[in-house]
Scaffold this motif. Structure first.
Motif, PDB file in Angstrom:
ATOM      1  N   ASP A  64       3.417 -32.932 -25.892  1.00 18.46           N
ATOM      2  CA  ASP A  64       4.694 -32.434 -25.381  1.00 18.46           C
ATOM      3  C   ASP A  64       4.881 -32.713 -23.894  1.00 18.46           C
ATOM      4  OD1 ASP A  64       2.732 -30.707 -24.585  1.00 18.46           O
ATOM      5  OD2 ASP A  64       3.668 -28.891 -25.388  1.00 18.46           O
ATOM      6  N   VAL A  65       4.020 -33.523 -23.326  1.00 21.12           N
ATOM      7  CA  VAL A  65       4.162 -33.964 -21.944  1.00 21.12           C
ATOM      8  C   VAL A  65       3.393 -35.274 -21.781  1.00 21.12           C
ATOM      9  CG1 VAL A  65       2.107 -32.729 -21.103  1.00 21.12           C
ATOM     10  CG2 VAL A  65       3.995 -33.216 -19.522  1.00 21.12           C
ATOM     11  N   HIS A  66       3.838 -36.095 -20.854  1.00 19.47           N
ATOM     12  CA  HIS A  66       3.153 -37.347 -20.563  1.00 19.47           C
ATOM     13  C   HIS A  66       2.965 -37.484 -19.053  1.00 19.47           C
ATOM     14  CE1 HIS A  66       4.353 -38.272 -24.698  1.00 19.47           C
ATOM     15  NE2 HIS A  66       3.397 -39.196 -24.690  1.00 19.47           N
ATOM     16  N   PHE A  67       1.850 -38.078 -18.672  1.00 16.58           N
ATOM     17  CA  PHE A  67       1.549 -38.323 -17.267  1.00 16.58           C
ATOM     18  C   PHE A  67       1.488 -39.828 -17.032  1.00 16.58           C
ATOM     19  CE2 PHE A  67      -0.511 -34.377 -18.554  1.00 16.58           C
ATOM     20  CZ  PHE A  67      -0.077 -33.487 -17.579  1.00 16.58           C
ATOM     21  N   VAL A  68       2.105 -40.255 -15.950  1.00 15.91           N
ATOM     22  CA  VAL A  68       1.976 -41.641 -15.504  1.00 15.91           C
ATOM     23  C   VAL A  68       1.012 -41.603 -14.318  1.00 15.91           C
ATOM     24  CG1 VAL A  68       3.137 -43.689 -14.634  1.00 15.91           C
ATOM     25  CG2 VAL A  68       4.285 -42.212 -16.299  1.00 15.91           C
ATOM     26  N   VAL A  69      -0.218 -41.993 -14.578  1.00 13.17           N
ATOM     27  CA  VAL A  69      -1.319 -41.773 -13.639  1.00 13.17           C
ATOM     28  C   VAL A  69      -1.698 -43.071 -12.949  1.00 13.17           C
ATOM     29  CG1 VAL A  69      -3.653 -40.853 -13.377  1.00 13.17           C
ATOM     30  CG2 VAL A  69      -2.170 -39.984 -15.204  1.00 13.17           C
ATOM     31  N   GLY A  70      -1.941 -42.988 -11.642  1.00  4.66           N
ATOM     32  CA  GLY A  70      -2.420 -44.134 -10.883  1.00  4.66           C
ATOM     33  C   GLY A  70      -1.386 -44.659  -9.920  1.00  4.66           C
ATOM     34  N   GLY A  73       1.463 -50.349  -9.947  1.00  2.00           N
ATOM     35  CA  GLY A  73       0.762 -51.567 -10.329  1.00  2.00           C
ATOM     36  C   GLY A  73      -0.525 -51.312 -11.078  1.00  2.00           C
ATOM     37  N   GLY A  74      -0.987 -50.061 -11.117  1.00  2.00           N
ATOM     38  CA  GLY A  74      -2.219 -49.744 -11.828  1.00  2.00           C
ATOM     39  C   GLY A  74      -2.107 -48.446 -12.595  1.00  2.00           C
ATOM     40  N   THR A  75      -0.932 -48.199 -13.165  1.00  2.00           N
ATOM     41  CA  THR A  75      -0.685 -46.925 -13.833  1.00  2.00           C
ATOM     42  C   THR A  75      -1.119 -46.959 -15.289  1.00  2.00           C
ATOM     43  OG1 THR A  75       1.575 -47.570 -14.416  1.00  2.00           O
ATOM     44  CG2 THR A  75       1.269 -46.407 -12.331  1.00  2.00           C
ATOM     45  N   GLN A  76      -1.338 -45.760 -15.844  1.00  2.00           N
ATOM     46  CA  GLN A  76      -1.627 -45.594 -17.264  1.00  2.00           C
ATOM     47  C   GLN A  76      -0.881 -44.364 -17.753  1.00  2.00           C
ATOM     48  OE1 GLN A  76      -5.789 -45.704 -18.323  1.00  2.00           O
ATOM     49  NE2 GLN A  76      -5.451 -44.665 -20.282  1.00  2.00           N
ATOM     50  N   ARG A  77      -0.231 -44.485 -18.898  1.00  2.00           N
ATOM     51  CA  ARG A  77       0.529 -43.368 -19.467  1.00  2.00           C
ATOM     52  C   ARG A  77      -0.400 -42.561 -20.365  1.00  2.00           C
ATOM     53  NH1 ARG A  77       4.652 -42.200 -23.518  1.00  2.00           N
ATOM     54  NH2 ARG A  77       6.409 -41.102 -22.524  1.00  2.00           N
ATOM     55  N   VAL A  78      -0.552 -41.283 -20.053  1.00  2.00           N
ATOM     56  CA  VAL A  78      -1.510 -40.423 -20.739  1.00  2.00           C
ATOM     57  C   VAL A  78      -0.768 -39.265 -21.389  1.00  2.00           C
ATOM     58  CG1 VAL A  78      -3.541 -38.957 -20.467  1.00  2.00           C
ATOM     59  CG2 VAL A  78      -3.296 -41.016 -19.056  1.00  2.00           C
ATOM     60  N   ARG A 108       4.609 -37.963 -12.845  1.00  2.00           N
ATOM     61  CA  ARG A 108       3.911 -39.045 -12.148  1.00  2.00           C
ATOM     62  C   ARG A 108       2.818 -38.472 -11.245  1.00  2.00           C
ATOM     63  NH1 ARG A 108       5.998 -43.938 -12.843  1.00  2.00           N
ATOM     64  NH2 ARG A 108       8.056 -44.078 -13.843  1.00  2.00           N
ATOM     65  N   ILE A 109       1.634 -39.075 -11.317  1.00  2.00           N
ATOM     66  CA  ILE A 109       0.492 -38.659 -10.496  1.00  2.00           C
ATOM     67  C   ILE A 109      -0.083 -39.912  -9.845  1.00  2.00           C
ATOM     68  CG2 ILE A 109      -1.706 -37.416 -10.465  1.00  2.00           C
ATOM     69  CD1 ILE A 109      -0.934 -36.111 -13.080  1.00  2.00           C
ATOM     70  N   PRO A 110       0.496 -40.345  -8.728  1.00  2.00           N
ATOM     71  CA  PRO A 110       0.077 -41.620  -8.120  1.00  2.00           C
ATOM     72  C   PRO A 110      -1.241 -41.538  -7.351  1.00  2.00           C
ATOM     73  CG  PRO A 110       1.799 -40.610  -6.811  1.00  2.00           C
ATOM     74  CD  PRO A 110       1.643 -39.743  -8.026  1.00  2.00           C
TER      75      PRO A 110
END
Length: 465
Positions: A64-70, A73-78, A108-110
């Motif tokens: 029920d939630v997604h994080f775009v981490v990184g 240019g180096g992100t991953q959807r978790v 987003r968690i850059p």
């Protein structure tokens, strides 16, 4: 960077054993967002709530939630599950259920690396701590950011066990950033005792300016001042590259700033100063002249540099015999090995041994000294020393102090070459208390010249604690 700072090892701990199927799904979900096994009652495959919860780690099912981490240019959807995350972290609880809860479906968690974020989620979902050298610092950052204290403590423990002269300076910088006083103290212990190794490490050039100043200011550094000076110049060259400046003498002095006055150049040996610092170009002509006058003139000029030598560390001695003696037919060496095994109950740094000398008047000996752990040599040196015929012990030193971990037996060995009969120890002790450190001794199979716990050679271990 981290791969160079720590040995290649991995720490895995679990609150209870998982089934092989749950474990395989966890491993698969580290890189793939796969749903649970395709059956309507997959829950029945796993007997415990922890195993069923583990299946949902990095799983799109019911997310029920997604994080775009990184970083860009180096992100991953978790994928994530708000309830599970909120149970594991007060930050996630406030984020999803607090007064200022976020409704965004994607967050987003850059500032967190994807592998470290996944390591934190694996702990929250699976109750497993899975750390490796490449990501432990970034995982500690994530655990601190989201207030996951048990994972943070595990990261600090991992760092402490990996601590060495090669990475101590970088970890000192990070421990201050993360406000981990115990780790900071451990770093200082290593840097003080193995200062020359730490200052010559590649990691030293990677520290920030504030950490550089704290090290240069350190009173207890166990290093020659010329080594400190050379390390500061190496750091300055790396700092020029970070600032995209040409590594010229002028720019090195620029980036060092007032930190150069923390180097105790007047405390160097005159020869070191004349052949090194004076010809480096980093000092001004006036500074060079004034320091030469400081060395040679009776009326000394005022200097901006500290003139007092560093105090360094005072070596301690663990003496394992209660008496010593000599006899007309022993102790002879003939190239045979005297050896003893020892263990300590806290980290220390072995700097050398105290050895007996001739019982027949003054004599010179050649000593081949060695320190081993589980059969692997950690330090070796061949050195000569002079004995004056007394029953005193005479120190012989390794090139650098050797870090000794607690609760592990190490082997101290020496092969002495000398024609004279020697003193030897008697009434040996299996346990010796030296300040806050307890030493335990046992016989070594490497000993071929009669030395054991009860008597023989290697009467003293010289150490820093």
């Amino acid at each position: 960077m981290a791969a160079e700072l720590f040995p290649a090892k991995k720490l895995v701990s679990s609150a209870s054993s998982s089934s092989s199927s749950a474990a395989s799904i966890q491993q698969q979900n580290l890189s793939n967002n796969n749903p649970a096994p395709g059956c309507c009652s997959w829950q029945g495959l796993y007997p415990t709530i922890r195993e069923r919860n583990s299946v949902m780690f990095n799983n799109e099912m019911m997310a029920d939630v997604h994080f775009v981490v990184g970083p860009p240019g180096g992100t991953q959807r978790v994928p994530g599950h708000k309830y599970v995350l909120a149970v594991g972290s007060s930050v996630f609880h406030a984020m999803f259920y607090g007064e200022l809860a976020e409704d965004a479906a994607e967050i987003r968690i850059p500032d967190v690396e994807p592998p470290s974020f996944l390591a934190m989620l694996k702990y929250i979902y699976c109750d497993e701590i899975d750390l490796c050298a490449d990501t432990v610092l970034a995982t500690l950052y994530a655990a601190k950011k989201y207030i996951v204290p048990h994972l943070a403590r595990a990261c600090v423990n991992f760092l402490e066990t990996s601590l060495s002269a090669k990475n101590a300076c970088v970890l000192l910088s990070q421990s201050c950033l993360f406000e981990e006083p115990d780790l900071t103290q451990r770093c200082w212990e290593v840097i003080d005792a193995q200062a020359e190794l730490a200052l010559r490490s590649e990691g030293f050039c990677d520290i920030d300016a504030q950490t550089l100043e704290s090290i240069l200011r350190r009173e207890t550094l166990n290093a020659k001042e010329m080594v400190v000076f050379e390390a500061a110049l190496s750091w300055a060259e790396a700092e020029c590259q970070r600032r995209e400046l040409a590594p010229s003498i002028e720019n090195k002095r620029l980036v060092l700033g007032k930190a150069i006055y923390l180097i105790r150049i007047p405390a160097m040996a005159l020869e070191d100063f004349a052949n090194g610092a004076a010809q480096s170009g980093v000092l001004t002509l006036n500074e060079t002249n004034d320091i030469f006058l400081w060395f040679t003139a009776s009326r000394k000029p005022e200097l901006l540099f500290c003139t007092a030598p560093r105090k360094g560390l005072s070596p301690q001695r663990c003496h394992r015999f209660q008496s010593c003696a000599y006899r007309s037919n022993q102790w002879r060496y003939r190239g045979r090995c005297d050896s003893i095994q020892f263990a300590v109950d806290r980290r220390v740094f072995i700097a050398g041994f105290g050895l007996y000398g001739s019982s027949c008047g003054s004599a010179e000996y050649s000593a081949r000294m060695e320190l081993k752990r589980q059969g692997v040599a950690m330090a070796q040196r061949v050195i000569k020393y002079f004995s004056d015929g007394s029953s005193s012990t005479f120190p012989v030193w390794f090139d650098y102090p050797v870090q000794i971990e607690p609760d592990t037996f190490y082997t101290a060995s020496v092969v002495l070459d000398g024609n004279e009969l020697s003193y030897f120890g008697q009434e040996g002790m299996t346990e010796v208390q030296c300040g806050k450190v307890t030493f335990q001794f046992q016989c070594s199979s490497d000993s071929t010249n009669g030395t054991g716990v009860q008597g023989g050679q290697i009467p003293e271990l010289i150490f820093y604690a």
